[in-house]
Motif scaffolding. Sequence first.
Motif, PDB file in Angstrom:
ATOM      1  N   MET A 252       0.787  -1.232   0.000  1.00  0.00           N
ATOM      2  CA  MET A 252       0.000   0.000   0.000  1.00  0.00           C
ATOM      3  C   MET A 252       0.823   1.288   0.000  1.00  0.00           C
ATOM      4  SD  MET A 252      -1.563  -0.076   3.893  1.00  0.00           S
ATOM      5  CE  MET A 252      -2.221   1.581   3.851  1.00  0.00           C
ATOM      6  N   PHE A 253       2.158   1.160  -0.131  1.00  0.00           N
ATOM      7  CA  PHE A 253       2.971   2.368  -0.053  1.00  0.00           C
ATOM      8  C   PHE A 253       3.778   2.677  -1.312  1.00  0.00           C
ATOM      9  CE2 PHE A 253       2.432   1.075   4.436  1.00  0.00           C
ATOM     10  CZ  PHE A 253       1.787   2.214   4.887  1.00  0.00           C
ATOM     11  N   HIS A 254       3.611   1.899  -2.368  1.00  0.00           N
ATOM     12  CA  HIS A 254       4.292   2.261  -3.615  1.00  0.00           C
ATOM     13  C   HIS A 254       3.560   3.444  -4.243  1.00  0.00           C
ATOM     14  CE1 HIS A 254       1.220   0.390  -6.226  1.00  0.00           C
ATOM     15  NE2 HIS A 254       1.159  -0.551  -5.285  1.00  0.00           N
ATOM     16  N   ALA A 255       4.180   4.073  -5.219  1.00  0.00           N
ATOM     17  CA  ALA A 255       3.663   5.335  -5.751  1.00  0.00           C
ATOM     18  C   ALA A 255       2.235   5.216  -6.269  1.00  0.00           C
ATOM     19  CB  ALA A 255       4.591   5.845  -6.855  1.00  0.00           C
ATOM     20  N   GLY A 256       1.935   4.133  -6.980  1.00  0.00           N
ATOM     21  CA  GLY A 256       0.592   3.971  -7.520  1.00  0.00           C
ATOM     22  C   GLY A 256      -0.451   3.848  -6.431  1.00  0.00           C
ATOM     23  N   ALA A 257      -0.139   3.117  -5.367  1.00  0.00           N
ATOM     24  CA  ALA A 257      -1.085   2.967  -4.263  1.00  0.00           C
ATOM     25  C   ALA A 257      -1.275   4.272  -3.517  1.00  0.00           C
ATOM     26  CB  ALA A 257      -0.595   1.874  -3.307  1.00  0.00           C
ATOM     27  N   HIS A 269       3.704   1.532  15.301  1.00  0.00           N
ATOM     28  CA  HIS A 269       4.707   2.554  15.025  1.00  0.00           C
ATOM     29  C   HIS A 269       5.507   2.314  13.749  1.00  0.00           C
ATOM     30  CE1 HIS A 269       8.581   4.663  15.627  1.00  0.00           C
ATOM     31  NE2 HIS A 269       7.897   5.532  16.372  1.00  0.00           N
ATOM     32  N   ASP A 270       6.230   1.194  13.689  1.00  0.00           N
ATOM     33  CA  ASP A 270       7.130   0.984  12.553  1.00  0.00           C
ATOM     34  C   ASP A 270       6.390   0.730  11.250  1.00  0.00           C
ATOM     35  OD1 ASP A 270       9.084   1.321  14.421  1.00  0.00           O
ATOM     36  OD2 ASP A 270      10.130  -0.572  14.018  1.00  0.00           O
ATOM     37  N   GLN A 271       5.185   0.187  11.314  1.00  0.00           N
ATOM     38  CA  GLN A 271       4.408  -0.027  10.096  1.00  0.00           C
ATOM     39  C   GLN A 271       4.140   1.302   9.394  1.00  0.00           C
ATOM     40  OE1 GLN A 271       0.135  -1.114  10.242  1.00  0.00           O
ATOM     41  NE2 GLN A 271       0.725  -3.043   9.270  1.00  0.00           N
ATOM     42  N   ALA A 272       4.028   2.372  10.171  1.00  0.00           N
ATOM     43  CA  ALA A 272       3.794   3.697   9.607  1.00  0.00           C
ATOM     44  C   ALA A 272       5.090   4.431   9.298  1.00  0.00           C
ATOM     45  CB  ALA A 272       2.955   4.531  10.582  1.00  0.00           C
ATOM     46  N   LEU A 273       6.068   4.335  10.205  1.00  0.00           N
ATOM     47  CA  LEU A 273       7.253   5.182  10.060  1.00  0.00           C
ATOM     48  C   LEU A 273       8.270   4.667   9.055  1.00  0.00           C
ATOM     49  CD1 LEU A 273       5.933   6.416  12.589  1.00  0.00           C
ATOM     50  CD2 LEU A 273       8.240   6.911  13.407  1.00  0.00           C
ATOM     51  N   ILE A 274       8.353   3.350   8.880  1.00  0.00           N
ATOM     52  CA  ILE A 274       9.309   2.835   7.891  1.00  0.00           C
ATOM     53  C   ILE A 274       8.987   3.332   6.484  1.00  0.00           C
ATOM     54  CG2 ILE A 274      10.114   0.736   6.724  1.00  0.00           C
ATOM     55  CD1 ILE A 274      10.106  -0.626   9.485  1.00  0.00           C
ATOM     56  N   PRO A 275       7.732   3.286   6.034  1.00  0.00           N
ATOM     57  CA  PRO A 275       7.450   3.779   4.680  1.00  0.00           C
ATOM     58  C   PRO A 275       7.790   5.261   4.491  1.00  0.00           C
ATOM     59  CG  PRO A 275       5.633   2.449   5.474  1.00  0.00           C
ATOM     60  CD  PRO A 275       6.539   2.663   6.633  1.00  0.00           C
ATOM     61  N   LYS A 277       9.849   7.192   6.153  1.00  0.00           N
ATOM     62  CA  LYS A 277      11.279   7.478   6.229  1.00  0.00           C
ATOM     63  C   LYS A 277      12.031   6.908   5.034  1.00  0.00           C
ATOM     64  CE  LYS A 277      11.565   8.347  11.145  1.00  0.00           C
ATOM     65  NZ  LYS A 277      12.328   8.210  12.407  1.00  0.00           N
ATOM     66  N   THR A 278      11.434   5.935   4.363  1.00  0.00           N
ATOM     67  CA  THR A 278      12.018   5.434   3.120  1.00  0.00           C
ATOM     68  C   THR A 278      11.706   6.378   1.963  1.00  0.00           C
ATOM     69  OG1 THR A 278      11.795   3.148   3.881  1.00  0.00           O
ATOM     70  CG2 THR A 278      12.061   3.485   1.515  1.00  0.00           C
ATOM     71  N   VAL A 279      10.478   6.880   1.931  1.00  0.00           N
ATOM     72  CA  VAL A 279      10.057   7.784   0.858  1.00  0.00           C
ATOM     73  C   VAL A 279      10.760   9.129   0.949  1.00  0.00           C
ATOM     74  CG1 VAL A 279       8.078   9.098  -0.022  1.00  0.00           C
ATOM     75  CG2 VAL A 279       7.827   6.679   0.500  1.00  0.00           C
ATOM     76  N   ASP A 280      10.875   9.687   2.170  1.00  0.00           N
ATOM     77  CA  ASP A 280      11.474  11.022   2.331  1.00  0.00           C
ATOM     78  C   ASP A 280      12.122  11.095   3.698  1.00  0.00           C
ATOM     79  OD1 ASP A 280      12.215  13.660   2.250  1.00  0.00           O
ATOM     80  OD2 ASP A 280      10.231  14.457   1.792  1.00  0.00           O
ATOM     81  N   PHE A 281      13.308  10.554   3.818  1.00  0.00           N
ATOM     82  CA  PHE A 281      13.970  10.470   5.115  1.00  0.00           C
ATOM     83  C   PHE A 281      14.260  11.844   5.703  1.00  0.00           C
ATOM     84  CE2 PHE A 281      17.721  10.096   7.871  1.00  0.00           C
ATOM     85  CZ  PHE A 281      17.273   9.138   8.767  1.00  0.00           C
ATOM     86  N   ALA A 282      14.693  12.775   4.878  1.00  0.00           N
ATOM     87  CA  ALA A 282      15.111  14.082   5.387  1.00  0.00           C
ATOM     88  C   ALA A 282      13.955  15.053   5.566  1.00  0.00           C
ATOM     89  CB  ALA A 282      16.158  14.699   4.458  1.00  0.00           C
ATOM     90  N   GLY A 283      12.870  14.878   4.797  1.00  0.00           N
ATOM     91  CA  GLY A 283      11.839  15.913   4.762  1.00  0.00           C
ATOM     92  C   GLY A 283      10.564  15.622   5.512  1.00  0.00           C
ATOM     93  N   GLY A 284      10.503  14.522   6.265  1.00  0.00           N
ATOM     94  CA  GLY A 284       9.277  14.198   6.986  1.00  0.00           C
ATOM     95  C   GLY A 284       9.031  15.125   8.166  1.00  0.00           C
ATOM     96  N   VAL A 285       7.762  15.329   8.468  1.00  0.00           N
ATOM     97  CA  VAL A 285       7.366  16.202   9.566  1.00  0.00           C
ATOM     98  C   VAL A 285       6.416  15.442  10.486  1.00  0.00           C
ATOM     99  CG1 VAL A 285       6.161  18.341  10.204  1.00  0.00           C
ATOM    100  CG2 VAL A 285       7.594  18.269   8.144  1.00  0.00           C
ATOM    101  N   ASN A 286       6.617  15.581  11.786  1.00  0.00           N
ATOM    102  CA  ASN A 286       5.743  15.006  12.796  1.00  0.00           C
ATOM    103  C   ASN A 286       4.667  16.042  13.136  1.00  0.00           C
ATOM    104  OD1 ASN A 286       4.582  14.075  15.204  1.00  0.00           O
ATOM    105  ND2 ASN A 286       6.506  13.216  15.958  1.00  0.00           N
TER     106      ASN A 286
END
Length: 335
Positions: A252-257, A269-275, A277-286
Amino acid sequence: MPPSPTCTSVPTSADPAPVAVTCGEPAGIGPEVIAKARALAPEVPFFAIGNPDHFRGSSAEVRVIGAPREATADALCVLPHDVPGPAVPGRPDPAQAAGVISAIARAVALAESGQAGAVCTAPIHKKALKDGADFPHPGHTEYLAALAGGAEVVMMLACDALRVVPATIHVALTRVPEVLTPATLETALRVTHAGLRRDFGVRAPRIAVAGLNPHAGEGGTMGREEVEWIAPLVVRLSEELGCFGPLPADTMFHAGARAGYDAAVCMYHDQALIPIKTVDFAGGVNVTLGLPFVRTSPDHGTAFDIAGRGVADATSMTAALRMAWDMARRRAEAF
């Protein structure tokens, strides 16, 4: 998912008050990334709350102010706060814990009084706060909820390409099945839906719900939670909240999905944060949704290993400030 608009316009007299930025852990990279963000986000009015000496020697000119309204964009404006002692990179001082905690409470008080338009928090070191001040909360999110009188909140991690919400946050993986309940998931869905509308301007949110088990349980053969209560709850709320699922988390986290939803609610926690941080490690905001005030934070920790070296990446802090300002302006326009 369409990206959130980036704030590029010059502040006007109709804009909210400046963003209050808490000092966070003085021994970490917080002071450095706050100083760097001053130059990277000149369009965002903000001031830091902390010991001005902890920011001196940074990449920005430090200016001590007496009130939030005095904040300007031509220097790093600091509202003095009692966080005693020097900031020694990589070496947290328990004697500073009370000051770090009270700086957060002060930022919230300024936001609630209208003197700050939003709160942006630099990373804290939870062990240092517990050792020095017996801090009872698992993290910022829970403490902010307590300061807001026990508000029902959720933690969202957001970037231009993805927004994710973990239904359970800072709990051990072994405890997720007991903490994750129909009430917990429904709260996450309702707060996410309201936050997307109020803070992100999404008029008709689409919320994808991840399964708890591999393959979303695969019809009950890999776990019964999806069959017994997750799917029925999602169906019951689907029309009201625009939610659908549960979906296998591994697809559910590839670009098309991602193009098919505005946010994904995950089970832990990790089910949400791993995707993200993989997509945008530097630019994510909490982002904390559900509070009566806007709160954002960079999606990284104190990074003691690089503190004081001048190499910290301020991308996430800059994005957090811009998102806080966007959200504050959106809330102001609604009134």
